[in-house]
Design a protein around this motif. Structure first.
Motif, PDB file in Angstrom:
ATOM      1  N   GLN A 206      34.996 -11.506  -7.451  1.00 27.39           N
ATOM      2  CA  GLN A 206      33.597 -11.290  -7.085  1.00 27.39           C
ATOM      3  C   GLN A 206      33.047 -12.467  -6.287  1.00 27.39           C
ATOM      4  N   ARG A 209      34.160 -12.101  -2.779  1.00 27.45           N
ATOM      5  CA  ARG A 209      33.346 -11.098  -2.073  1.00 27.45           C
ATOM      6  C   ARG A 209      31.968 -11.650  -1.752  1.00 27.45           C
ATOM      7  N   GLU A 212      32.183 -13.715   1.320  1.00 20.22           N
ATOM      8  CA  GLU A 212      32.312 -12.895   2.532  1.00 20.22           C
ATOM      9  C   GLU A 212      30.955 -12.371   2.980  1.00 20.22           C
TER      10      GLU A 212
END
Length: 537
Positions: A206, A209, A212
């Motif tokens: 997580q 992510r 990102e």
């Protein structure tokens, strides 16, 4: 109740404002509405209900408020059924959450156009059972809203106490993000004003992510005081603000569903605590920076004492080696405090990169760095300058000092190089003391009036720029002296015909004297031209 389960409420208005309440879908789950039917506007079940109202008069639009659930028997509309065609659009325009209506007593059915309009606007239309009283609905829904708000406040206060305890125990951003990640079961990051991630916590996948989405988010460096939502609201970033200063953001990524109002409130509490951590660290850093600056100033003034290298080692500085001094002096037209602060930060980062044991401190209008002689000082200065694009400063570099005792002299060399370099090359110059040549001697003359008089006496009418012809002749004289009176080479550089240059030399000698035959006059002319090159004299 025959409608499908409601999707989770986003707890957000279209403007990004956080709303506190329950969704229309959750309203339909209370016991008094067990037999209610959703007849239109299914896509609007996530709308937030904060209050309830009862439609008793035809001009209800003047009394409604945003995020209301409007209850009606249709009595005010019994004599004007044509107004139903426009009612949904009017209520939606005013921000209402939904319309719940009883049919049969005053209205037998709703016009098809009204149902179609509700579906198009995602505005829920709810058909109420005839045996349910409005007072029961009001009591249950308002109680649910108040209970949820109370639970949300209790959870937020509990989180706030835990976060404050972190600060009281001396924790930092790493501990704050870890606490929030544990409370919300999401990935959390603390981000500075420039968008650089300072600390993260949560499940590694997580967190990856989150990084990102954060890298692609358009507003990670924004200075607004409103939350930022990206990736369909699964990424949320709230600002860290204290004393009117924007320090960055606390960002969170929820992989399963968007964060609700309570979770975002906890993020905002975390941002407040992060502001406390950052301001505390800044205060500590400011005190440490003052001690560093005072100590380095004493060293450069020759007042460091007998144990100067031991004291320097306590700061992480190595002054027991050959060193050179760099002075970055703010250019006169850029003396602003924010630029000074950015200069210090830029030089600290550059010195850490090139020489971790180097010393750096900010003075009133300059930054001084002491680094090992193996460091490329020009590259170091360029790295620091590239980090402050909106501020200009000139940098001077000293000769190598063999020990701490030689640093005061090296500091004077670097300061002189910075100032003479600016005079020669303009703002933003980087100059080495050994490369100043004759300009180093000229800079020792404190009486600039005497320098002006020398230039005027030596160059006569060529000393000024009022006459373009004289300025052109001065350029010819300069190239002649640079080529050691090589007429052919001078003509080539200036793109003159040989005879044209001969004519110009004759004209110059009529104005200045027979410099082609007098080496002392040539020396004076050369010095005068050098003085003219020194800007600011």
């Amino acid at each position: 109740m025959t409608n499908e389960p409601a999707p989770p409420a986003l707890r957000l208005a279209s403007t990004g404002k956080i709303l506190h309440g329950i969704s229309v879908g959750e309203v339909l789950e209370v016991s008094t509405l067990a037999d209610a039917q959703l007849i239109a506007g299914k896509d609007g079940l996530g709308r937030i209900v904060q209050r309830l109202n009862v439609m008793e008069v035809p001009d209800i639009l003047a009394w409604v408020k945003p995020n209301e659930l409007l209850l009606t028997t249709g009595y005010p509309l019994r004599n004007t059924p044509q107004s139903l065609d426009r009612l949904v659009a009017d209520l939606d325009e005013r921000g209402l959450s939904a319309l719940a209506i009883k049919l049969g007593r005053y209205l037998d059915e709703l016009p098809e156009v009204m149902v179609e309009q509700a579906d198009r606007l995602a505005f829920p239309l709810i058909l109420l059972p005839n045996d349910v009283g409005f007072d029961d609905i009001l009591n249950q829904v308002l109680t649910d809203i108040l209970n949820r708000q109370a639970a949300m406040l209790a959870r937020t206060e509990e989180a706030h106490r835990a976060l404050v305890q972190i600060v009281l125990a001396g924790g930092g951003l790493r501990e704050v993000t870890a606490e929030v990640a544990g409370l919300l079961q999401v990935a959390v990051a603390a981000v500075d004003r420039s968008g650089r991630i300072l600390a993260t916590a949560g499940d590694p996948a997580q967190v990856a992510r989150l990084r990102e989405i954060h890298a692609a988010a358009a507003d990670v460096t924004a200075t607004s005081i409103t939350p930022v939502f990206e990736a369909d609201h699964h990424y949320t970033a709230v600002p860290v603000v204290a004393g009117g200063h924007h320090y960055g953001r606390i960002a969170a990524y929820s992989p399963h569903e968007p964060l609700g109002a309570g979770e975002i409130q906890i993020l905002e509490r975390a941002a407040t605590v992060a502001a406390l951590v950052i301001t505390k660290q800044e205060a500590i850093t400011a005190v440490e920076s003052k001690y560093r600056a005072d100590f380095l100033r004493d060293v450069l003034a020759g007042r460091g004492g007998a144990r100067v290298t031991d004291r320097a080692r306590a700061f992480g500085w190595d002054l027991e080696r050959p060193m050179c001094v760099l002075v970055a002096e703010i250019d006169p037209d850029a003396v602003e405090r924010p630029i000074q602060d950015r200069m210090v930060s830029a030089w600290q980062a550059a010195v850490r990169k090139h020489d971790p044991c180097g010393a750096v401190a900010g003075f009133s209008h300059e930054v001084v760095a002491v680094v090992g002689s193996s460091v490329d000082p020009v590259r170091l200065a360029r790295d620091a300058r590239s980090a402050v694009p909106d501020g200009t400063f000139s940098t001077g570099i000293s000769r190598v000092a063999q020990d701490a005792g030689a640093l005061p002299g090296a500091y004077g060399q670097a300061l002189k190089a910075a100032r003479v370099g600016r005079q020669l090359h303009g703002a933003g110059a980087i100059a080495h003391f050994d490369e100043l040549g004759v300009y180093r001697l000229l800079s020792l003359v404190k009486d600039t009036g005497e320098l002006h008089a020398f230039v005027k006496e030596t160059l006569g009418p060529l000393a000024g720029d009022d006459d373009p012809d004289n300025a052109d002749l001065r350029r010819t004289l300069q190239v002649l002296l640079e080529t050691n009176l090589n007429v052919a080479e001078t003509a080539r550089r200036l793109h003159f015909h040989y005879n044209t240059l001969r004519y110009r030399i004759s004209k110059l000698e009529r104005m200045l004297g027979c410099f082609t035959q007098d080496p002392h006059l040539r020396l004076n002319l050369t010095l005068a031209l050098h003085v003219l090159r020194m800007r600011g004299i």
